[in-house]
Design a protein around this motif. Sequence first.
Motif, PDB file in Angstrom:
ATOM      1  N   MET A 252       0.827  -1.195   0.000  1.00 38.20           N
ATOM      2  CA  MET A 252       0.000   0.000   0.000  1.00 38.20           C
ATOM      3  C   MET A 252       0.862   1.245   0.000  1.00 38.20           C
ATOM      4  O   MET A 252       2.005   1.233   0.467  1.00 38.20           O
ATOM      5  N   VAL A 253       0.290   2.335  -0.525  1.00 40.58           N
ATOM      6  CA  VAL A 253       0.932   3.644  -0.462  1.00 40.58           C
ATOM      7  C   VAL A 253      -0.044   4.588   0.237  1.00 40.58           C
ATOM      8  O   VAL A 253      -1.219   4.630  -0.083  1.00 40.58           O
ATOM      9  N   ASN A 254       0.489   5.325   1.219  1.00 41.36           N
ATOM     10  CA  ASN A 254      -0.319   6.216   2.037  1.00 41.36           C
ATOM     11  C   ASN A 254       0.277   7.617   1.962  1.00 41.36           C
ATOM     12  O   ASN A 254       1.494   7.790   2.045  1.00 41.36           O
ATOM     13  N   LEU A 255      -0.577   8.640   1.800  1.00 39.91           N
ATOM     14  CA  LEU A 255      -0.107  10.004   1.583  1.00 39.91           C
ATOM     15  C   LEU A 255      -0.197  10.878   2.827  1.00 39.91           C
ATOM     16  O   LEU A 255      -0.316  12.098   2.720  1.00 39.91           O
ATOM     17  N   ALA A 256      -0.119  10.271   3.997  1.00 31.60           N
ATOM     18  CA  ALA A 256      -0.252  11.039   5.235  1.00 31.60           C
ATOM     19  C   ALA A 256       0.812  12.129   5.358  1.00 31.60           C
ATOM     20  O   ALA A 256       0.586  13.148   6.036  1.00 31.60           O
ATOM     21  N   LEU A 257       1.975  11.948   4.724  1.00 34.20           N
ATOM     22  CA  LEU A 257       3.032  12.961   4.791  1.00 34.20           C
ATOM     23  C   LEU A 257       2.846  14.058   3.741  1.00 34.20           C
ATOM     24  O   LEU A 257       3.567  15.054   3.757  1.00 34.20           O
ATOM     25  N   MET A 258       1.887  13.869   2.863  1.00 33.44           N
ATOM     26  CA  MET A 258       1.554  14.891   1.865  1.00 33.44           C
ATOM     27  C   MET A 258       0.244  15.540   2.294  1.00 33.44           C
ATOM     28  O   MET A 258      -0.829  15.203   1.799  1.00 33.44           O
ATOM     29  N   ASP A 259       0.349  16.479   3.247  1.00 32.72           N
ATOM     30  CA  ASP A 259      -0.855  16.992   3.910  1.00 32.72           C
ATOM     31  C   ASP A 259      -0.885  18.522   3.994  1.00 32.72           C
ATOM     32  O   ASP A 259      -1.351  19.087   4.977  1.00 32.72           O
ATOM     33  N   LYS A 260      -0.421  19.184   2.940  1.00 30.01           N
ATOM     34  CA  LYS A 260      -0.308  20.645   2.997  1.00 30.01           C
ATOM     35  C   LYS A 260      -1.387  21.335   2.163  1.00 30.01           C
ATOM     36  O   LYS A 260      -1.850  20.799   1.150  1.00 30.01           O
ATOM     37  N   VAL A 261      -1.774  22.526   2.615  1.00 30.92           N
ATOM     38  CA  VAL A 261      -2.563  23.438   1.790  1.00 30.92           C
ATOM     39  C   VAL A 261      -1.584  24.146   0.862  1.00 30.92           C
ATOM     40  O   VAL A 261      -0.672  24.837   1.321  1.00 30.92           O
ATOM     41  N   LEU A 262      -1.740  23.983  -0.441  1.00 26.39           N
ATOM     42  CA  LEU A 262      -0.768  24.497  -1.407  1.00 26.39           C
ATOM     43  C   LEU A 262      -1.112  25.895  -1.912  1.00 26.39           C
ATOM     44  O   LEU A 262      -0.217  26.699  -2.181  1.00 26.39           O
ATOM     45  N   GLU A 263      -2.395  26.174  -2.055  1.00 23.56           N
ATOM     46  CA  GLU A 263      -2.789  27.454  -2.659  1.00 23.56           C
ATOM     47  C   GLU A 263      -4.232  27.756  -2.286  1.00 23.56           C
ATOM     48  O   GLU A 263      -5.086  26.862  -2.284  1.00 23.56           O
ATOM     49  N   VAL A 264      -4.501  29.024  -1.972  1.00 22.54           N
ATOM     50  CA  VAL A 264      -5.867  29.457  -1.653  1.00 22.54           C
ATOM     51  C   VAL A 264      -6.226  30.624  -2.559  1.00 22.54           C
ATOM     52  O   VAL A 264      -5.508  31.639  -2.613  1.00 22.54           O
TER      53      VAL A 264
END
Length: 581
Positions: free
Chosen positions: A141-153
């Motif tokens: 499995m691949v989990n994206l828990a470390l990719m958890d940022k707001v990039l642009e608003v």
Amino acid sequence: MLRTLTLRRFAALRHHPPPHLRRFCTSPPPPSSTDAEIRKYIGYTLLLLGCGAATYYSFPFPENAKHKKAHLFRYAPLPDDLHSISNWSGTHEVQTRVFLQPDGVPQLEGVVREGNERKSRIRPVGSGLSPNGIGLTRGGMVNLALMDKVLEVDKGGKRVRVQAGIRVQQLVDGIKEYGLTLQNFASIREQQIGGIIQVGAHGTGARLPPIDEQVVSMKLVTPGKGTIEVSKEKDPELFYLARCGLGGLGVVAEVTLQCVERQELVEHTFISTLQEIKKNHKKFLSENKHVKYLYIPYTDTVVVVTCNPISKWRGPPKFKPKFTKDEAMQDIRDLYRESLKRYSRVQGPSSDGTEPGLNELTFTELRDKLLALDPLNKDHVVKVNKAEAEFWKKSEGYRTGWSDEILGFDCGGQQWVSETCFPAGTLSKPNMKDLEYIEDLMQLIEKENIPAPAPIEQRWTASSKSLMSPAYSSSEDDIFSWVGIIMYLPTMDARERKHITDEFFNYRRLTYKRLWDRYSAFEHWAKIEIPRDKDELAALQARLRTRFPVDAYNKARNELDPNHILSNNMLEKLFPSSETV
């Protein structure tokens, strides 16, 4: 000495019985060696079986295995490099040596590329909240828990671009300073954004679509075509397939969402009955931004919960509750004390019904403890349901707060859930099939004596244009009803959990056979289960083809993921190729 003399006396009597006994005492023929051998081996066999049974039922499961089914030889420790991954309710679990967590798109692209070259599975998995474990697979499995940022608003356009591993609550907290929030919410806030859109999750409100409809564009990392961006402007056909793609068309890396202005809501909770609901149902759907019904089996109580923006002119309602929180909890606390005494007398040492910290438990925690005493006894469950009805009657009233605070719902502890979605007419003309479904369901529960706990939750959404959504429709005016049945798993005892699981699947099977076809109901993707019976599986596959574009979905999978490294057993069985079917 005495024992020796006694034995000799018995021996003498055997060889020289007194005259008055001689005619009745005859020596039996000596047993044959064959009979003796048979008895000996039967004895050894019974001894081994007895020892095995005693060991099996005496030794406890280790802490990390108590939720498993009671199988032999499950006590061996896991190897150090083996990850044990389960969903939140502990109903599905796999062990894998491959559990990857990239910290950005470049690493994710490398993971997907390497997996494709090796033809090794890396199924996308989120927070593990889906009751059916749709993201799990033993292969990896691949989990994206470390990719958890707001990039642009984009405050003016009310749009936000985020990494797909961000959790709902993180996202809401990250954009509230811009005066923005999500249009709708599911019951809890711990889902990763990539997961919540891929399974077609939803909140409630007949004017509000499922959450995947808020997606404006997505960045997908695919094994077959690399990293691609899809939107309704760029490849709309793939966009509407992938927006609710069940993780099978690519790993969702980034998502752009359409948001709304942050609002304070006022929640109104009150008690009604099904007969009263029928008179007001169309009004409830059309006049409330959010509305849901909570039905309590074996009672006539329906809990109605509405949420609407606070009026700028009138402000929040002025309301003084009739009962305090302690008074609302009194009936269920009393039932727990009474039940504790009764079950203690039957099962073990007597108890006076007191328990430290009882008054500190929430309603759902206390309900779990009550159900744990006898979860499959219908009469006991009925008592718990009636206590729950009293709790809600004494909890009527209003509360105010921001939407992310108000729209949540305490679902209780670990549980089995089956939720179906079916058409309910249009917003201007509801067809009332949603209430007919509930009437049939309640009659089924009572007729079959199902130990059905509360609540049976009913919610509504507008339609979605995502082709794989259970609420898909090309008409924006169509509305859909979502109904969930439930059984709690309030114990960690493996055998008792298995009994509850069996009873739940009987409950679900009855609803499937009696209701689903009649109302064109299909299960939520996060709650669908794969039948073990081949004929039932074939029937499910054929049924899904009547509702969803399975061939188009499989074609896209084969192009974007030719080696099916993003797949798992569930997807392969739900969507076999047309040749296989």
